[in-house]
Design an enzyme around this catalytic site. Structure first.
Site, PDB file in Angstrom:
ATOM      1  N   ALA A  30      15.432  10.883  -2.015  1.00 11.73           N
ATOM      2  CA  ALA A  30      16.682  10.724  -1.338  1.00 11.73           C
ATOM      3  C   ALA A  30      17.541   9.574  -1.628  1.00 11.73           C
ATOM      4  O   ALA A  30      18.845   9.695  -1.602  1.00 11.73           O
ATOM      5  CB  ALA A  30      16.220  10.368   0.112  1.00 11.73           C
ATOM      6  N   VAL A  31      16.875   8.429  -2.072  1.00  9.77           N
ATOM      7  CA  VAL A  31      17.761   7.176  -2.706  1.00  9.77           C
ATOM      8  C   VAL A  31      18.534   7.871  -3.884  1.00  9.77           C
ATOM      9  O   VAL A  31      19.753   7.705  -4.217  1.00  9.77           O
ATOM     10  CB  VAL A  31      17.001   6.183  -3.158  1.00  9.77           C
ATOM     11  N   GLN A  82      -7.008   8.527   3.266  1.00  7.87           N
ATOM     12  CA  GLN A  82      -5.736   8.341   4.249  1.00  7.87           C
ATOM     13  C   GLN A  82      -4.493   8.019   3.678  1.00  7.87           C
ATOM     14  O   GLN A  82      -3.277   8.300   4.499  1.00  7.87           O
ATOM     15  CB  GLN A  82      -6.265   7.459   5.276  1.00  7.87           C
ATOM     16  N   ASP A 112       5.595  -4.694   6.130  1.00  9.53           N
ATOM     17  CA  ASP A 112       6.167  -6.074   6.570  1.00  9.53           C
ATOM     18  C   ASP A 112       6.029  -7.016   5.393  1.00  9.53           C
ATOM     19  O   ASP A 112       7.283  -7.939   5.293  1.00  9.53           O
ATOM     20  CB  ASP A 112       4.850  -6.336   7.516  1.00  9.53           C
ATOM     21  N   GLY A 128      -9.486  14.045  20.065  1.00 11.96           N
ATOM     22  CA  GLY A 128     -10.511  14.044  21.122  1.00 11.96           C
ATOM     23  C   GLY A 128     -11.785  13.240  21.054  1.00 11.96           C
ATOM     24  O   GLY A 128     -12.697  13.540  21.870  1.00 11.96           O
ATOM     25  N   ALA A 129     -11.517  12.067  20.562  1.00 16.27           N
ATOM     26  CA  ALA A 129     -12.719  11.214  20.590  1.00 16.27           C
ATOM     27  C   ALA A 129     -13.032  10.834  21.540  1.00 16.27           C
ATOM     28  O   ALA A 129     -12.567  10.594  22.780  1.00 16.27           O
ATOM     29  CB  ALA A 129     -12.443   9.822  19.353  1.00 16.27           C
ATOM     30  N   ARG A 188      -5.638  -2.598   9.053  1.00 19.64           N
ATOM     31  CA  ARG A 188      -6.206  -3.903   8.950  1.00 19.64           C
ATOM     32  C   ARG A 188      -5.956  -4.708  10.254  1.00 19.64           C
ATOM     33  O   ARG A 188      -6.483  -5.422  10.890  1.00 19.64           O
ATOM     34  CB  ARG A 188      -5.552  -4.751   7.677  1.00 19.64           C
ATOM     35  N   ASP A 203       0.510   2.189   8.302  1.00 20.00           N
ATOM     36  CA  ASP A 203       0.053   1.524   9.457  1.00 20.00           C
ATOM     37  C   ASP A 203       0.884   1.523  10.614  1.00 20.00           C
ATOM     38  O   ASP A 203       0.551   1.098  11.779  1.00 20.00           O
ATOM     39  CB  ASP A 203      -0.193   0.032   9.078  1.00 20.00           C
ATOM     40  N   ARG A 225      19.273  11.052  -5.026  1.00 18.84           N
ATOM     41  CA  ARG A 225      20.031  12.000  -4.882  1.00 18.84           C
ATOM     42  C   ARG A 225      21.439  11.461  -4.089  1.00 18.84           C
ATOM     43  O   ARG A 225      22.467  11.911  -4.360  1.00 18.84           O
ATOM     44  CB  ARG A 225      19.401  13.223  -3.931  1.00 18.84           C
ATOM     45  N   ASP A 274       3.007  -0.407  11.530  1.00 20.00           N
ATOM     46  CA  ASP A 274       3.043  -1.677  12.367  1.00 20.00           C
ATOM     47  C   ASP A 274       4.197  -2.364  12.024  1.00 20.00           C
ATOM     48  O   ASP A 274       4.364  -3.797  11.472  1.00 20.00           O
ATOM     49  CB  ASP A 274       1.807  -2.554  11.914  1.00 20.00           C
ATOM     50  N   GLU A 328     -10.581  -0.322  11.074  1.00 19.51           N
ATOM     51  CA  GLU A 328     -10.979  -1.295  10.306  1.00 19.51           C
ATOM     52  C   GLU A 328     -11.001  -2.524  10.805  1.00 19.51           C
ATOM     53  O   GLU A 328     -11.707  -3.486  10.427  1.00 19.51           O
ATOM     54  CB  GLU A 328     -10.688  -1.158   8.741  1.00 19.51           C
ATOM     55  N   ARG A 343       1.191  -5.163  -5.238  1.00 20.38           N
ATOM     56  CA  ARG A 343       1.191  -6.472  -4.737  1.00 20.38           C
ATOM     57  C   ARG A 343       1.274  -7.639  -5.762  1.00 20.38           C
ATOM     58  O   ARG A 343       0.920  -7.509  -6.703  1.00 20.38           O
ATOM     59  CB  ARG A 343       0.108  -6.683  -4.091  1.00 20.38           C
ATOM     60  N   GLY A 382       1.065  -1.310  -0.058  1.00 22.87           N
ATOM     61  CA  GLY A 382      -0.151   0.001  -0.069  1.00 22.87           C
ATOM     62  C   GLY A 382       1.002   1.385  -0.172  1.00 22.87           C
ATOM     63  O   GLY A 382       2.077   1.404   0.720  1.00 22.87           O
ATOM     64  N   THR A 389       4.803   2.722   5.080  1.00 24.43           N
ATOM     65  CA  THR A 389       3.438   2.341   5.329  1.00 24.43           C
ATOM     66  C   THR A 389       2.690   3.329   6.153  1.00 24.43           C
ATOM     67  O   THR A 389       3.310   3.629   7.069  1.00 24.43           O
ATOM     68  CB  THR A 389       3.261   0.974   5.750  1.00 24.43           C
ATOM     69  N   ARG A 410     -24.575   8.350  12.993  1.00 25.91           N
ATOM     70  CA  ARG A 410     -24.132   8.598  11.511  1.00 25.91           C
ATOM     71  C   ARG A 410     -22.558   7.676  11.587  1.00 25.91           C
ATOM     72  O   ARG A 410     -22.069   7.657  12.688  1.00 25.91           O
ATOM     73  CB  ARG A 410     -24.098  10.088  11.061  1.00 25.91           C
TER      74      ARG A 410
END
Lengths: 328, 328, 328, 328
Positions: free
Chosen positions: C26-27, C260, C107, C190-191, C176, C132, C29, C134, C227, C76, C15, C130, C252
């Site tokens: 950067a790679v 995102q 990952d 502030g959820a 995910r 995520d 340069r 993670d 999600e 992918r 993703g 990524t 709602r």
């Protein structure tokens, strides 16, 4: 009878404005749609003189609708002000078999285009692209709306710190000859005072107004100053003058500068640029020439260059009144 | 002879829109400027019925010009649709000595206001505040411009990932009955297709167009779909249909939803709200009533409610044509 | 002894995330700076298999630092999961004389890279890109910070309209398998509640919490849902469940979706990408291989792939506690 | 034994920064959660001296998490530098039964707090809130991340017009004594040169670098200059110097100024402020005092004031090297 248009040239000239890329894209795509060849000249009239151009098609303007600046670059050309320079440009157009030009820029661009067209019998159409909004023949110029949002966004940020520290800020915005940006962004940002060239408030009334504002309970204030303001002092001198006369106020200055010319264009500027440039291409194909396209009463219309150029796009004085009422 | 106006009430009703706070501020400040008392009712007509209000002055609207939403809150009131409900509201206004009301909202708000005013002889003026832009009598409603920028900004982000992964996105935008947001944001975002209720493209032509687009070298595409689109399928069903018929395309869906109603208003919406509401206060003080204020040909004008309400604010079909040309 | 590195290949995989272009720049340069040839493969491993690449120099990455998405595209690749596919890729690298690869992704990308490197003796270095976050071996992945700002900006807008209409919103964000985005954006926005896969709150406690929140005087609420949440209901079912059990709440749903993944990267993501990729090039030139680079305690460090891959980058439970305290 | 904490005071001091409101909110909410009374003093130490305060509860900080500036206002207090002034402040705290103070600000705020606490035996905890990031004891100060994004966003806009017109821009950013903002925003914006007080590049090397940059094919350039730069010339003099020595370059200057202090805080600054301030309240309740809280290696930790204050938060020289490599 108008000759058939097989190739259209396009360029951007004068100070750049957000939405110029959306305009270039619309010219290139409309040309592709109507099976007309499209050529982009770099750096405005200077690129026409130096024969610096590229061929454009529907794919070469991919993903530029959201980009600030202009991929064709922009410049002011001293050489184009001479008959010699314009002759070179005309010869280059002939060599490249360019049948007509679309000129994206402001007042100065259009004036040059008119002379050029008359001298060398090349159809041109002007598209108003400038953040200053100082062109008759259109309610809005391309880039003006984005510049207003940039200014208001910056003033919102300054307001945060002005409120936190009970400060008075003088904020200079662009507009060499016209107060459109100052006036509209000032109302939009809720400025306490707006100083524009079209209306000399006078230093005494400015002081008086700031004092009244302070008495009414406001602990911080924003004064938007047009760079072309004619109050007789520049923004730093103004700040010094107020500091001297209101020593209890902590006065600061910000000159917003060139960030006002950049940034991703607003939806308004993108659709405006798209509509104006499709129309420009279609007008050329219909044999029209030597007009500017503009948005009047929500419709795209062509205006004779002379009407477009005359300086009667007067400032909306109503907004000064609105500002006075809303800064109570 | 019109009775003298000593107190003006203001409320926001229907779906909220960015700029409603700028509108409330302008009413409160203009009232202060003209030495008229200002009262704000909460939750539209429902607050009038429940007598839920606050007194407002120039300071109580401090720093709200940049805030999304509405500090007076908004709601739809079933009770106000009954004569009983409207009578309660009228009695509350009488008790609070409110001489006239400024109603900020959309079509439904104005319809209710007209009946209310006629039944109870209370002057009202409507101010068009809705993101949908579906009101005759004004070129632009408050909040529409901001919503367009929100949508275009979101689509720009989606375009980034669509391009990276060669995907086709269906993006649903707001507009229950009118395709204004879809059409303008679609052109502004450079969408390949725009589906609106006013024009049924048909599924076959959609497929054909997407296939042509792919053949022309586009590896990713954006289709903007108005929530009220009448193509007979919702946005998820559309995506499924296209996936079935173009199995080589990786199709995704985003429903932008309520973020379109929020956010700090654009400069355009702030100045529009400011100008409309100062005018609304001034009209009431001049004895005018039962009109809506709007922006027509860049001027603030009052329109009879009946003309403002009639559904002739038809979509600009020119933009569909522009979109076709520019998505080559 | 490690062979000399004359050509470095780079690709983006999985993703896409904001800052991947800053990483590619950067790679390219850094390669230019160290006089190493740089080659960019399109669509991750798939481009390596299909031998789809371009040569890159310092100028070919001009002005992409601010752009979302990835100019090298991402995908992918199922084929790369086979030994056959990886062999094709290795042969293509040999033909193009690529001595080492920099793999920008998550990952899955790293796992594939490790196998590929071992099978074909090609040095690789992983750069964590990524949204995520993670991945063990780095405190932050490229794109995560930008995604958080995008989510918080969207929730701020939704908060505006939620407050105006006294509504409860369920907002689904990406992630995910990991709740990083939900947790941090939830605290940032502030959820009132945050639902993540790592911690099953349970439906009863959710209801209880929402009721307590309402009793405490909150008229509107935001619940951020990851999600991958494992509460056993998707976000729409959750909304239905709450509507049934709290019929006085107007509920709602917004699914933020692919916006995102896009947008201009934040300063943090741009500098992170720049630092990580310069380091990646320098490590390869120093004979290092089969590691990932990461930011740990504000320093750029290399971590063995096995440590980087292991799934011990556990969620910060402290933030759940913070959220509970701050939503009183 | 530490006395029981029943009331906690909070204030913001020094230059304001985005996220201070999120910090105030976290203090008020954490106090509410732990059943401790919370009092907010206005204008930092000055409000403590003038006994200018308000009681705060969970509802009084509603919806401020997204707002720039500080609702408690900020100031620098000369009076607090005197023993007399600090005595007045201590007496006022006693009268209001404030048992401990949370001080949100920078280096100067902490120094004052340390003396005050020692003189009057009042527990204080410092929370690092400043855009300058120049405090040891934390990797990041509240507001720094937002300021970086504001700067990079502005430079992106200036880059648009710089590219269009082939210009060289000198852009001054904040940082009186430390080059953190300049260095990180410079790398993030892809600046060609970055001038900071910690490293004197020298005028000759600046010129040389700009000339090399031009030779390498760059037609426009951005130089980010820290306001505290010690190259011996201010930003305007620098521009003049370069204009004299590179007459073919069109040089412009922008001083970004106070907009860097405002704006809605980034997600990073909001969560940082939230985490730091919950911890500050909890530390006070645990009997801890005279420390600052900070984020080190992604964990919230307390640091002795003396360690927090010492000026060893040295600039990351690695970034200068990165910038050199990436501007090839």
């Amino acid at each position: 009878m108008a000759k058939q248009i097989r190739t259209i040239g396009v360029m951007t000239s004068g100070g750049d404005s957000p939405g110029m890329n959306a305009a270039i894209r619309a010219v290139a795509r409309a040309c592709s749609y109507y099976n007309v060849k499209c050529i982009g000249f770099y750096r405005g009239y200077q690129g026409m003189i130096e024969n610096d151009y590229c061929e454009m098609n529907a794919r070469s303007v991919r993903n530029i609708i959201s980009a600030g600046g202009t991929i064709l670059k922009s410049a002011r050309s001293e050489e184009f002000k001479t008959a010699e320079g314009r002759k070179k440009a005309a010869e280059n157009l002939k060599k490249a078999e360019v049948d007509a030009m679309i000129l994206i820029g402001g007042d100065g661009t259009f004036k040059g285009g008119k002379i050029f067209s008359e001298e060398h019998d090349i159809p041109v159409i002007g598209v108003p692209g400038t953040i200053d909004n100082d062109i008759a023949g259109t309610n809005f110029t391309i880039g003006y709306d984005t510049a207003l949002n940039t200014v208001v966004d910056a003033i919102d940020k300054i307001r945060d710190t002005a409120s936190s520290h009970d400060r008075l800020f003088f904020i200079e915005v662009m507009g060499r000859d016209a107060g459109f940006i100052a006036l509209n962004s000032g109302v939009g940002a809720g400025a306490e005072e707006i100083l524009i060239p079209e209306e000399d408030l006078g230093l005494d009334r400015l002081l008086e107004s700031l004092k009244r504002s302070k008495r009414s309970g406001k602990s911080s204030s924003i004064v938007v100053v047009c760079e072309g303001d004619k109050i007789g002092k520049n923004v730093y001198e103004l700040a010094d003058y107020v500091t001297e006369n209101m020593p209890d106020y902590d006065v600061r200055v910000t000159v917003l500068g060139h960030m006002q010319r950049g940034g991703s264009p607003s939806c308004f500027d993108r659709t405006l640029a798209s509509r104006l440039c499709v129309k420009a291409v279609e007008l050329l194909l219909d044999g029209e020439q030597n007009v500017m396209v503009g948005l009047l009463n929500n419709k795209i219309v062509a205006t004779d260059f002379d009407n477009g150029l005359k300086e009667d796009h007067s400032i909306n004085k109503e907004l000064l009144r609105i500002s006075d009422i809303l800064s109570v």
